[in-house]
Design an enzyme around this catalytic site. Structure first.
Site, mmCIF file in Angstrom:
data_model
loop_
_atom_site.group_PDB
_atom_site.id
_atom_site.type_symbol
_atom_site.label_atom_id
_atom_site.label_comp_id
_atom_site.label_asym_id
_atom_site.label_seq_id
_atom_site.Cartn_x
_atom_site.Cartn_y
_atom_site.Cartn_z
ATOM 1 N N ASP A 138 -1.615 -4.099 9.561
ATOM 2 C CA ASP A 138 -1.437 -3.735 8.163
ATOM 3 C C ASP A 138 -2.794 -3.545 7.505
ATOM 4 O OD1 ASP A 138 -0.562 -3.262 5.619
ATOM 5 O OD2 ASP A 138 -0.120 -5.371 5.172
ATOM 6 N N LYS A 145 -6.560 -2.746 1.950
ATOM 7 C CA LYS A 145 -7.012 -4.128 1.830
ATOM 8 C C LYS A 145 -8.532 -4.194 1.909
ATOM 9 C CE LYS A 145 -3.106 -6.295 4.346
ATOM 10 N NZ LYS A 145 -2.629 -7.283 3.359
ATOM 11 N N ASP A 204 0.667 -1.892 0.073
ATOM 12 C CA ASP A 204 0.358 -3.090 0.860
ATOM 13 C C ASP A 204 1.529 -4.062 0.884
ATOM 14 O OD1 ASP A 204 -1.151 -4.765 2.437
ATOM 15 O OD2 ASP A 204 -2.215 -5.697 0.760
ATOM 16 N N ARG A 207 8.494 -5.638 3.285
ATOM 17 C CA ARG A 207 9.830 -5.734 2.678
ATOM 18 C C ARG A 207 10.576 -4.406 2.756
ATOM 19 N NH1 ARG A 207 7.448 -7.687 -2.883
ATOM 20 N NH2 ARG A 207 5.987 -8.535 -1.344
#
Length: 499
Positions: free
Chosen positions: A271, A278, A348, A352
């Protein structure tokens, strides 16, 4: 993104599932009569130490006191080989501290700390302690050495570390139960610790395929643009920015007549944050963002190996969240498998989104138990730290059963509320709901509330928000990929669906 076949070729050099993990070699059958006798291990709690010393010869008691042994957890004290109980080639036995007796990992450091050789648990330790010791010993012998160079024969590099000390299988231990739990934990650790370069969606599929083949389960994967054709739009959207195509992994096992147990694991192999990139510190550990998938596969192995009477299904959306010209964007509106539309609050918060599709499919079959596992929010870690998964469920009985299983196995979970008052935080002006909302508060709760929109009220569902990583080393739990609540989850399934 070009469509790919559902039976895509297995990726090379995948870290394949190993039911007989090498760390299990540290547990052995009793040696033959011609071999040296195993060195006895004598475990003692602090409260039992004085009574034990009172029953020993004065010289031995004085020796133990002189060495300052206090029976702290993991502490050891060799006994001089003068009692005739051993062959004289080493200590007559080794005292091992258990502390107050509550630490299940008290002996886990011994396989790497004791001199190589063969040891045996003192029968006086009791049947209750023996299974715990066997598990701790095998996991204490676990190593992740896939990338360690073999020592040069000319000595240019350091020699390989010594093999772990071996323990004779304690009498009366259910070996199959120990093996399946150790293999499940080892699989989870191995997968989470493997670098993302070598564990992409294809490699994760290869592991799942190998697990299915070992247990005679059915396996199917949907790859690339085929996800759109088969209505997995959120999985496709999150993974389309990567050069490695996204996949939906689907494993099925067991009798159709048995109760349905479905595991959903977040399989974000890396990720980057996507277009909401990030910072470097936040990205460093993101190879572990498939920790939920790793846990689902470890738990699935344990369930299938035990032959539990359930119809098991494992759903893993396997994706890589990367920035590119084809990546999904902030404030894009995505349609999900359930038909609900979602406005992307932040790229980010991708886990979910892929879980939403998988949960909707799982819920469609009305399972008797639905568990999703995910490294989902930093908010859960702020609340509970790295070791304790956050539990969310509407089902009070399920929460109580899982909490009890966690207490019994030494793998606690902590329930946080699905507070309906926070649902309004996920309102969107343009879609059915926002993936994140705009509030900085209650991040773990709002994430769980988002997932709850894809699960029917009547479905017994539990969501575990876990860390899947040990930030520092402890006996039997080295820094790196960590398995959390596996024994508790297995105990829950076993008790609910025992034959």
């Amino acid at each position: 993104m070009a469509a790919a076949a559902s039976d895509a070729e297995e990726a090379p050099d995948a870290p394949l599932f190993r039911p007989a993990h090498p760390c299990l070699d540290s547990l052995i059958d009793p040696p033959g009569r011609a071999a040296p006798a195993p060195v006895p291990l004598i475990p003692l709690t602090r409260d039992a130490l004085d009574d034990w010393l009172a029953g020993q010869p004065a010289a031995r008691a004085a020796w133990v006191r002189a060495l300052g042994f206090r029976a702290k957890a993991g502490e050891t004290c060799p006994l001089p080989g003068d009692s005739g109980g051993h062959d004289g080639a080493g200590p007559d036995g080794i005292l091992v501290g258990l502390g107050d007796g509550s630490d299940r990992w008290a002996l886990a450091g011994l396989p790497r700390r004791l001199a190589p050789g063969c040891y045996a648990l003192d029968p006086a330790a009791g049947d209750d302690l023996a299974p715990t010791v066997a598990v701790a010993w095998a996991l204490g012998a676990w190593r992740f050495d896939r990338y360690k160079s073999a020592p040069d024969t000319d000595g240019d590099r350091d020699s390989a570390p010594p093999a772990p000390a071996r323990l004779v299988w304690p009498a009366g231990v259910d070996r199959a139960r120990v093996r399946r739990h150790v293999a499940a934990v080892a699989l989870t650790r191995d997968l989470v610790t493997t670098p993302a370069a070598d564990l992409g969606p294809a490699e994760l599929a290869a592991v799942t395929r190998a697990l299915a083949a070992h247990h005679g389960a059915d396996f199917r994967e949907i790859v690339g643009d085929a996800l759109l054709a088969e209505n997995w739009p959120a999985v496709h959207a999150v993974g389309r920015g990567s050069a490695r195509p996204p996949r939906l992994l689907d494993l099925r096992w067991g009798d159709e007549a048995h109760p349905r147990v479905t595991l959903v694991g977040k399989g974000v192999v890396f990720d980057s944050g996507g277009l909401d990139l990030k910072p470097s510190a936040g990205m460093k550990l993101m190879k572990k963002d498939m920790g939920g998938a790793a846990h689902a596969l470890g738990l699935a192995h344990a369930i299938m190996d035990a032959g539990l009477p359930v119809r098991l299904r494992v759903l893993i959306p396997a994706v890589e969240n990367m920035p590119s010209g084809s990546a999904f964007r902030p404030l894009d509106v995505l349609r999900t498998r359930k038909g609900l539309t979602v406005e992307v609050g932040n790229t980010d918060a991708e886990g979910r989104l892929v879980l939403a599709d998988a949960l909707a499919e799982a819920d469609r079959e009305d399972p008797a138990l639905l568990i999703d596992l995910a490294t989902l929010t930093g908010a859960a870690r702020v609340a509970l730290g790295p070791d304790i998964p956050a539990l969310f469920t509407r089902d009070d009985a399920l929460a109580a059963d899982l909490a009890a299983a966690g207490a019994e196995t030494g793998e606690p979970v902590w329930r946080l509320p699905l507070h309906p008052g926070y649902r309004a935080m996920l309102d969107s002006p343009v879609a059915d709901l926002s993936s994140t909302g705009s509030s900085p508060f209650a991040g773990a709760i709002t994430a769980a509330l988002f997932l709850s929109a894809f699960v029917s009220e009547a479905t017994p569902w539990a969501h575990l928000d876990l860390y899947a990583w040990a930030p520092s080393s402890k006996p039997g739990r080295p820094e790196g990929g960590a398995a959390q609540a596996l024994a508790a989850l297995f105990a829950l399934v076993e008790r609910r669906f025992a034959a």
